[in-house]
Design a protein around this motif. Structure first.
Motif, short mmCIF file in Angstrom:
data_model
loop_
_atom_site.label_atom_id
_atom_site.label_comp_id
_atom_site.label_asym_id
_atom_site.label_seq_id
_atom_site.Cartn_x
_atom_site.Cartn_y
_atom_site.Cartn_z
N MET A 79 48.74 47.92 34.09
CA MET A 79 48.88 49.36 33.93
C MET A 79 49.46 49.68 32.55
SD MET A 79 50.50 51.63 36.89
CE MET A 79 49.83 51.09 38.43
N LYS A 80 50.44 48.86 32.16
CA LYS A 80 51.05 49.08 30.85
C LYS A 80 50.01 48.95 29.75
CE LYS A 80 55.74 47.68 31.80
NZ LYS A 80 56.53 46.44 31.86
N MET A 81 49.00 48.10 30.03
CA MET A 81 47.94 47.92 29.03
C MET A 81 46.85 48.97 29.18
SD MET A 81 47.54 43.82 29.42
CE MET A 81 45.87 43.91 28.77
N GLY A 82 47.05 49.87 30.12
CA GLY A 82 46.08 50.94 30.31
C GLY A 82 44.94 50.57 31.23
N VAL A 83 45.11 49.49 31.97
CA VAL A 83 44.06 49.10 32.92
C VAL A 83 44.56 49.37 34.33
CG1 VAL A 83 42.65 47.20 33.78
CG2 VAL A 83 43.26 47.30 31.37
N MET A 84 43.85 50.25 34.99
CA MET A 84 44.22 50.55 36.38
C MET A 84 43.47 49.58 37.28
SD MET A 84 46.25 53.00 36.10
CE MET A 84 46.76 53.82 34.60
N ALA A 85 44.18 48.82 38.05
CA ALA A 85 43.49 47.85 38.90
C ALA A 85 44.20 47.73 40.23
CB ALA A 85 43.44 46.50 38.20
N THR A 86 43.43 47.42 41.24
CA THR A 86 44.01 47.17 42.54
C THR A 86 44.03 45.67 42.77
OG1 THR A 86 41.85 47.33 43.56
CG2 THR A 86 43.18 49.33 43.49
N ILE A 87 44.69 45.25 43.82
CA ILE A 87 44.91 43.82 44.03
C ILE A 87 43.61 43.04 44.18
CG2 ILE A 87 45.29 44.15 46.53
CD1 ILE A 87 47.41 41.85 46.20
N ASN A 88 42.61 43.66 44.81
CA ASN A 88 41.36 42.94 45.04
C ASN A 88 40.32 43.20 43.95
OD1 ASN A 88 42.16 41.72 47.44
ND2 ASN A 88 41.84 43.67 48.51
N GLN A 89 40.72 43.92 42.95
CA GLN A 89 39.75 44.28 41.92
C GLN A 89 39.42 43.09 41.03
OE1 GLN A 89 40.34 48.13 40.42
NE2 GLN A 89 39.46 47.67 38.44
N VAL A 90 38.18 43.05 40.62
CA VAL A 90 37.75 41.99 39.72
C VAL A 90 37.94 42.47 38.29
CG1 VAL A 90 35.80 40.59 39.01
CG2 VAL A 90 36.03 41.26 41.39
N ILE A 91 38.60 41.69 37.48
CA ILE A 91 38.72 42.08 36.08
C ILE A 91 37.96 41.07 35.23
CG2 ILE A 91 40.84 43.40 36.28
CD1 ILE A 91 42.39 40.99 35.34
N ASP A 92 37.53 41.51 34.07
CA ASP A 92 36.72 40.62 33.26
C ASP A 92 37.60 39.66 32.47
OD1 ASP A 92 37.56 41.87 30.88
OD2 ASP A 92 36.13 43.47 31.23
N GLN A 93 36.94 38.69 31.85
CA GLN A 93 37.67 37.62 31.18
C GLN A 93 38.56 38.15 30.05
OE1 GLN A 93 35.14 34.56 29.40
NE2 GLN A 93 36.35 33.05 30.47
N ASP A 94 38.02 39.08 29.27
CA ASP A 94 38.78 39.59 28.13
C ASP A 94 40.09 40.22 28.58
OD1 ASP A 94 36.73 38.73 26.64
OD2 ASP A 94 35.86 40.71 26.24
N THR A 95 39.97 41.07 29.59
CA THR A 95 41.16 41.74 30.10
C THR A 95 42.15 40.72 30.63
OG1 THR A 95 39.68 43.50 30.78
CG2 THR A 95 41.94 43.60 31.60
N ALA A 96 41.61 39.75 31.38
CA ALA A 96 42.47 38.75 31.98
C ALA A 96 43.21 37.95 30.91
CB ALA A 96 41.65 37.82 32.87
#
Ligand code: GDP
Length: 866
Positions: A313-330
């Motif tokens: 969230m601090k990085m501006g990415v809103m995500a839920t626990i089961n959400q898939v995030i891409d490699q770059d974000t990760a």
């Protein structure tokens, strides 16, 4: 309490003396007179009897009055439905003491007090007789003191257990500490995948610990305090120091008393926290695949998902626990959290699985694969048809070819394979997918029409693919044919004929008369020879999916172009995210074939889902590997879809916010074959990509006729339906009419694109350009009682129109924007005043000053084009 007579007791407990006597008798006590004394022990027996009357165990009370506290414990047994009737179970006692650590630390009578309401509640439930209950309560009260004594005894034994537990806890804690240190050391050294393996049991353990901790939380602090306090107490008050001694001999006794496990774990966790709190942050090597769920990533960093979500969230990415995030974000968030990301490429693993050694296989010459491109109506189809009919007809299945997306012809100089895919868009979309299937490109240019926009595009595509270009100057039979003009025009695009010193072969042909076609085929063969195209016909086949369709009768049929090896019936074939056994194979004439070698197209039946045009096809030796790779690809594709969907949502939200409004054209696209479908959707998306103000969304696409489901999808997303060489069935037509869904049919890609372009152009926000039409200078300012402020002006440029918008400039800076209230010449209201003329101007809602300039402008709507 001192001994009382039966009479007195009856008074105290509020029951008639006779009744009490009866009860005493029934309880088996030898007391018959109202004045006889009732001892404490008698009272207990009586109480025990009364309870037994109500289903309670009175044995202990009756026969072992000393264990009265245990009896109390057995009450709890009844409550929990335990069947431990036969003996007094320590287990039960423990549970009770454990569950009330706070009580232990307070004075003993307090704990007895605590006990009472529970018992009453239990009794209440069982008892209808109010008086009897009262009796019992009274007896209970009398016995409380005794219990307190008993309690003390219990505490002493409890204390001894605590001592043991503490010892064990300490031992365990030491063990944990050692393990933790070991792990820390490992986590620094270990490589990422290994580390994950190392961590897995730990993670599990940590999770268990967390669970237990949370359940123990309530008790823990009290327990600890209690523990210390009691020890202190007992040491001083009761001098039980020796109780620590058995505690010191920890191991065996702990094992024997297996029931203490739960408790000792609680203690151990407690201790673990004390020991394991890392002084320095542990830097994990975190493996980051192409996509990963937030939950999984958190695990790999040994942190709580909630913390990771916060960091994201601090990085501006809103995500839920089961959400898939891409490699770059990760990778970013892993770095952000101070860990060491290790990017893993799943393709590498796949490559390893699919790798094969072909170095020993003998290579042979192979046929060239040719694509025909060119501007619409210049004769691509005619040319293909002519070649097909003239070259294939002889001897082959009566010349009736099937559309399978490719076919091969025998010439004097060898075999040539033509790709029958629709034009350059398909060519490019395949190339974008990494499938370079074409060896040679033929660009058809009509001799009577010359170089046209799509001719140029075709040149660009072919050059980008770095494949040789042969120019077929077509319609040479026509009257207005001017092949030299074509040569000249193409020179501008660096396509130079050989005879002019260039490297492109130009062949004059007529798809109508067949003139020059053989020359064209010769040119192809010649070029191919120079290219020294080679492939091995040995080994397992590898190739590319040219197109795929779902056939009602046959299921999925896919045209594959074999590029190396030989594809055989019965082979395990992997294509895209799917695999299957080749059940049947056909050539372009519909003949069943058993095998297809390099550069040969074949229609293959046996896959369970339609792969995409451009997907790689590969035969594998075993089904297991094929399944594994296919499943991996499916997972990956799904994760990717999810990841991009989520990204798209956010992005579009941003964009809409920024732009205020985004115009969208939603399209549901259906086409006859996969290749066309891809080509059209690429072309459509490209249209919008070039223009920020419009957005083309393909909400759904597929191969086959338009059905009712398509219509409902289109209706739901406000999409228009485009059918390329496919039509809507009756139900779909009805649904479309009902729901107001637009149906559009096309059979020429160019027309389709053209029309969508028009639709988009119509949708585009009109663009206005401002055009300054006049300028006036304020010479003097006066007030008129009738008109308010009037500026005496000289029109210095152009014309001042009463109804045009104006701006007031002061020192060439706009200070007001608005309109005119009045425009007068002498005493008359006028519509416009021209340059060089003086006039009186009233500016609406603004007071101008001498020296200001009044600029008059118009908005001109510009025609919009994509
Ligand atoms: P495509 O859009 O490039 O596939 O063009 P088509 O093959 O559909 O041809 C367009 C039109 O040109 C058709 O009416 C053909 O009959 C005609 N045509 C194609 N080739 C020739 C040719 O060599 N000579 C003449 N006279 N007409 C041709």
């Amino acid at each position: 309490m001192a001994e009382v007579t039966v009479k007195q007791l009856a008074g105290v407990v509020g029951t008639p003396v006779e009744r009490l006597l009866e009860q005493i008798k029934d309880a088996g006590l030898d007391i018959a007179s109202p004045d006889a004394l009732v001892s404490d022990s008698d009272k207990r027996t009586l109480l025990g009897y009364l309870r037994a009357q109500h289903g309670k165990d009175s044995n202990d009370v009756a026969t072992k009055p000393r264990r009265i506290a245990l009896k109390r414990k057995s009450v709890s047994e009844v409550k929990v439905g335990s069947s431990g009737r036969k003996t007094v179970s320590i287990e039960v006692r423990r549970k009770r003491t454990l569950s009330r650590p706070a009580v232990q630390s307070t004075a003993a009578p307090g704990s007895a007090e605590q006990e009472k309401p529970e018992e009453i509640t239990a009794l209440e439930k069982l008892r209808a007789d109010q008086a009897r209950r009262e009796q019992e309560r009274e007896l209970e009260r009398e016995l409380r003191r005794k219990r307190a004594e008993q309690r003390e005894q219990e505490q002493q034994s409890e204390e001894s257990r605590l001592a043991e537990i503490r010892a064990k806890a300490e031992a365990e804690a030491r063990e944990k500490e050692e393990k933790a240190a070991e792990r820390q050391a490992k986590s620094v050294k270990a490589t990422a995948p290994k580390e994950k393996k190392v961590l897995t049991p730990d993670e599990l353990q940590a999770q268990q610990a967390r669970e237990q901790k949370s359940s123990a939380k309530k008790h823990k602090p009290d327990f600890k305090e209690d523990f210390r306090e009691e020890l202190k107490d007992k040491d001083t008050l009761f001098g039980r120091k020796e109780l620590h001694i058995p505690g010191g001999q920890s191991g065996k006794r702990q094992k024997k008393k297996g029931k203490a496990t739960r408790r000792s774990v609680v203690t151990a966790i407690d201790a673990k926290h004390g020991f394991e709190k890392p002084v320095e942050a542990i830097v994990h090597d975190v493996t980051v695949p192409e996509t990963i769920t937030v939950d999984e990533l958190a695990k790999r960093m040994s942190m709580k998902a909630g913390e990771l979500i916060k960091a994201l969230m601090k990085m501006g990415v809103m995500a839920t626990i089961n959400q898939v995030i891409d490699q770059d974000t990760a990778v970013l968030v892993v770095e952000e959290l101070g860990h060491n990301p290790i990017v893993i490429n799943e393709d590498d693993y796949e490559k390893e699985l699919l790798a094969r050694d072909t170095s020993d296989l003998k290579v042979e010459h192979r046929a060239p694969v040719v694509t025909i491109m060119g501007h619409v109506d210049h004769g691509k189809t005619s040319l293909l048809d002519y070649i097909r009919s003239s070259k294939i007809a002889s001897g082959e299945a009566g010349g009736i070819t099937q559309h399978i997306g490719a076919y091969h012809v025998e010439t004097n100089r060898g075999v040539i394979t033509f790709l029958d895919t629709p034009g350059h868009a398909a060519f490019t979309s395949m190339r974008e997918r990494g499938a370079n299937v074409t060896d040679i490109v033929i660009i058809v240019v009509a001799a009577d029409d010359g170089v046209m926009p799509q001719t140029i595009e075709a040149i660009q595509h072919a050059k980008a693919a770095e494949v040789p270009i042969i120019i077929a100057v077509n319609k040479i039979d026509k009257e207005g044919a001017d092949p030299d003009r074509v040569k000249n025009e193409l020179g501008n695009y660096e396509v130079i004929p050989e005879e002019w010193g260039g490297e492109n072969i130009f062949v004059n042909v007529s798809a109508k008369t067949g003139q020059g076609i053989d020359n064209l085929l010769d040119a192809i063969s010649l070029t191919a020879e120079l290219m020294e195209l080679q492939a091995t016909p040995e080994g397992l086949a590898r190739g590319v999916v040219l197109e795929a369709a779902l056939d009602k009768g046959r299921g999925v049929s896919a045209t594959v172009l074999v590029q190396e090896g030989t594809l055989r019936k019965g082979d395990i074939m992997l294509a895209g995210e799917d695999f299957g056994r080749v059940r049947a194979m056909y050539d372009e004439f519909g003949n069943s074939i058993d095998s297809a070698g390099p550069s040969m197209p074949a229609l293959v039946i046996g896959l369970s889902s339609t792969p995409d045009a451009g997907d790689e096809m590969q035969v594998l030796a075993d089904e297991r590997t094929a399944r594994e790779v296919a499943q991996n690809r499916q997972h990956k594709a799904r994760d990717m879809r999810l990841a991009t969907q989520q990204a798209n949502k956010l992005e579009s939200m941003f964009e809409q916010m920024k732009a205020g409004e985004v115009k969208k054209l939603n399209i549901l696209l259906k086409a006859d074959v996969q290749g066309t479908l891809l080509a059209i959707s690429d072309a459509l998306l490209k249209l919008a990509a070039d223009n920020e103000q419009v957005d083309v969304r393909i909400v759904g696409s597929g191969v086959g006729g338009i059905n009712e489901t398509d219509i409902s999808l289109a209706a739901a997303s406000g999409a228009i339906v485009i059918g390329f060489n496919v039509r809507a069935d009756a139900a779909a037509r009805r649904a479309a009419a009902e729901r107001g869904v637009e149906l559009n049919y096309y059979s020429v890609i160019y027309e389709l694109i053209d029309e969508v372009t028009r639709a988009l152009t119509g949708m585009l926000k009109a663009e206005y350009r401002e055009h300054i039409i006049g300028m006036a200078k304020v010479l003097e300012v006066f007030k008129s009682p009738q008109f308010g402020q009037i500026a005496g002006c000289l029109v210095t440029e152009g014309v001042v129109r009463k109804d045009s918008p104006i701006r007031v400039l002061r020192d060439n800076v706009v200070i007001f924007e608005g309109e005119l209230e009045s425009l007068r010449r002498f005493k008359d209201d006028v519509k416009e005043v021209h340059s060089g003329t003086e006039c009186g101007i009233g500016v609406k809602n603004y007071e101008v000053k001498v020296g200001d300039q009044i600029e008059v402008y118009e908005r001109v709507e510009l025609e919009r084009k994509l």
